[in-house]
Write an enzyme that holds these catalytic residues in place. Structure first.
Site, mmCIF file in Angstrom:
data_model
loop_
_atom_site.group_PDB
_atom_site.id
_atom_site.type_symbol
_atom_site.label_atom_id
_atom_site.label_comp_id
_atom_site.label_asym_id
_atom_site.label_seq_id
_atom_site.Cartn_x
_atom_site.Cartn_y
_atom_site.Cartn_z
ATOM 1 N N TYR A 100 -0.043 -1.569 -3.169
ATOM 2 C CA TYR A 100 -0.086 -1.156 -1.760
ATOM 3 C C TYR A 100 -0.825 -2.242 -0.969
ATOM 4 O O TYR A 100 -2.038 -2.365 -1.047
ATOM 5 C CB TYR A 100 -0.810 0.187 -1.687
ATOM 6 C CG TYR A 100 -0.902 0.857 -0.340
ATOM 7 C CD1 TYR A 100 -0.276 0.348 0.796
ATOM 8 C CD2 TYR A 100 -1.631 2.030 -0.198
ATOM 9 C CE1 TYR A 100 -0.379 0.995 2.009
ATOM 10 C CE2 TYR A 100 -1.739 2.685 1.016
ATOM 11 C CZ TYR A 100 -1.116 2.157 2.119
ATOM 12 O OH TYR A 100 -1.233 2.787 3.336
ATOM 13 N N THR A 147 -1.799 7.942 5.052
ATOM 14 C CA THR A 147 -1.398 9.106 5.836
ATOM 15 C C THR A 147 -1.948 10.395 5.239
ATOM 16 O O THR A 147 -2.137 11.382 5.944
ATOM 17 C CB THR A 147 0.145 9.167 5.878
ATOM 18 O OG1 THR A 147 0.608 7.934 6.424
ATOM 19 C CG2 THR A 147 0.650 10.315 6.716
ATOM 20 N N LYS A 154 4.539 -2.437 -1.863
ATOM 21 C CA LYS A 154 4.651 -1.859 -0.516
ATOM 22 C C LYS A 154 4.053 -2.868 0.435
ATOM 23 O O LYS A 154 2.839 -3.062 0.469
ATOM 24 C CB LYS A 154 3.864 -0.543 -0.490
ATOM 25 C CG LYS A 154 3.793 0.204 0.829
ATOM 26 C CD LYS A 154 2.936 1.474 0.646
ATOM 27 C CE LYS A 154 2.933 2.396 1.850
ATOM 28 N NZ LYS A 154 2.391 1.818 3.059
#
Lengths: 297, 297
Positions: free
Chosen positions: A131, A44, A159
């Site tokens: 991630y 993001t 994550k």
């Protein structure tokens, strides 16, 4: 730090540079809303599109304006050499943790990815979140590989991508992973559409894209979910369903960047070309959805 | 320049930098073998893993040591901003053409990719080859999009991925694309295993990975194919079949990098971490294949 709501901020920018004032405003909103941690330079935050110097500056601004909220800094890059340099930079400016996705151009093998995490975790003094985002990295972790990486020093969280399915399905998926990793390593859900179920299913954290722009609502959802208030979570999430449809269609980054533009929080455009925020009908549709949910537009 | 054999060179490197002497030797071998063009900083040349300064230096060395053979320089990057800068650099050091793949981190839309090629072609003074490689870029060109991009100024060729199937299938695929692009835009095949059929099916160029290391053989295959010598091409290609199996299994870059290490042309390691060349059994297997084909090991 790797539990509760981790809100991921946009990095507003254009072809000439980063809009630092707009970025700082986004960080300050997150801190004021009481998020549990602030994620910068995630997907993001456009980490993949920025130079090392730009990333250093973004990390520095985030830490400086987070009012003591822990800042997690994305350190992903295609080359181990660059990841190590980015990790050093993040630590230097005071990041509380780092987030590492195995970015790829050439398809990576499991051994190559293990080697990457091995080299980086050895160099760290802050905890790392693994991630796992096959949609952007095109690398599929096996649970066995997650288990091996989670044993490395400084690994503190994973994550995971959104898990579709009902509560029992998601619970089983989380438990399968949990059985392979040390007890102190948390599991955080991403893919905002799947967050509520993920939290109900036992994920300790929500790594949230929408939380980067609408932190109050994301905080409320996270707290309710962690207290087992299933009905309250459902009530809070219901108006967001049309947003998840747009996420699926255009990607969460484009949708949230456009929402930030519509809300006047960032200038338009705010994405690095060739990426573009939503235009025309899709943009109007988003405006209407945000209006009807009572979220700022 | 965008016809015949375009041989793509490795960029030998390690964690401290590029091995310029080894790179120059690879370029000089290609020029001496009479390839029609030399491609540097393609996927085989690790463009995605290098800094802008490193890429400038590689392009400069290639042009300087190519003995007049046209040099095509890869200018792909995640950001339009960076692609424009790389295009400028390539032109400054004397590249005869550039090669552009729509690298992605966030999945790209067709309009975003069209916008990228529009911006870049407008800035160019040398011709451009559109690099269609979904395996690394994760972007799938439609033929309709190829048709639109091929109308842009300075677009001179399309490097298509390998097309599986028999001659008639491949011919139809090439003709479908040809019908949508201007007559002066060539079509070049990549995916070495599919090159012979691609050339028989009417592709004007072979954008070759193995040609970067074994240029004499690749030149011979290309010339025979373009003269319609189907049997001769089959004879030349037959011993290479086991190599294509390894390409499929480990990726052509890892296999060719390992072959170059085995041949003593580059030091070991020669790939940017986290990428690794073949080890153990796979490495031995490659050595045996190269020995049995009479290619240097």
């Amino acid at each position: 730090m790797f539990s509760g709501l981790s809100a991921f901020a946009l990095t507003p920018l254009n072809e000439t540079g980063i809009d630092e004032a707009a970025f700082v405003r986004l960080i300050e909103r997150l801190a004021a809303a009481g998020v549990d941690s602030i994620g910068v330079l995630g997907s993001t935050g456009n980490y993949a599109y920025l130079t090392q110097a730009e990333r250093l500056r973004v990390a520095q601004l985030a830490v400086r304006h987070a009012a003591g909220v822990p800042v997690i800094v994305g350190i992903g890059a295609l080359r181990t050499r660059d990841v190590l340099a980015l990790a050093q930079d993040a630590q230097t400016v005071g990041a509380s943790g780092v987030l590492l996705a195995p970015m790829s151009y050439q398809k990576l093998s499991a051994e190559e990815v293990f080697g990457l995490y091995g080299a980086v975790t050895q160099s760290l003094t802050v905890p790392l979140c693994v991630y796992d985002n096959p949609g952007t990295t095109h690398f599929e972790f096996s649970d066995e590989l997650h288990g091996r990486i989670a044993q490395l020093p400084n690994v503190a969280s994973i994550k995971i991508p959104g898990v579709p399915g009902d509560l029992e399905t998601v619970r089983q998926r989380v438990e399968r992973l949990r059985a392979l990793i040390p007890a102190q390593v948390t599991i955080g859900i991403s893919g905002d559409a799947f967050a509520a179920t993920g939290l109900h299913a036992g994920c300790e954290a929500w790594y949230s894209v929408m939380g980067g722009l609408f932190p109050e609502l994301a905080v409320a959802i996270t707290r309710a979910a962690r207290q087992g208030q299933v009905d309250e979570v459902a009530r809070l999430c219901a108006p967001l369903a049309p947003l998840w449809t747009l996420f699926l269609q255009y990607g969460s980054l484009r949708v949230m960047a456009t929402a930030a533009e519509l809300a006047g929080l960032v200038p338009h455009p705010c994405l690095p070309l060739p990426l573009r925020s939503l235009q025309g009908e899709a943009r109007q549709q988003l405006g209407a959805i945000l209006g009807s949910t009572g979220l700022p537009v």
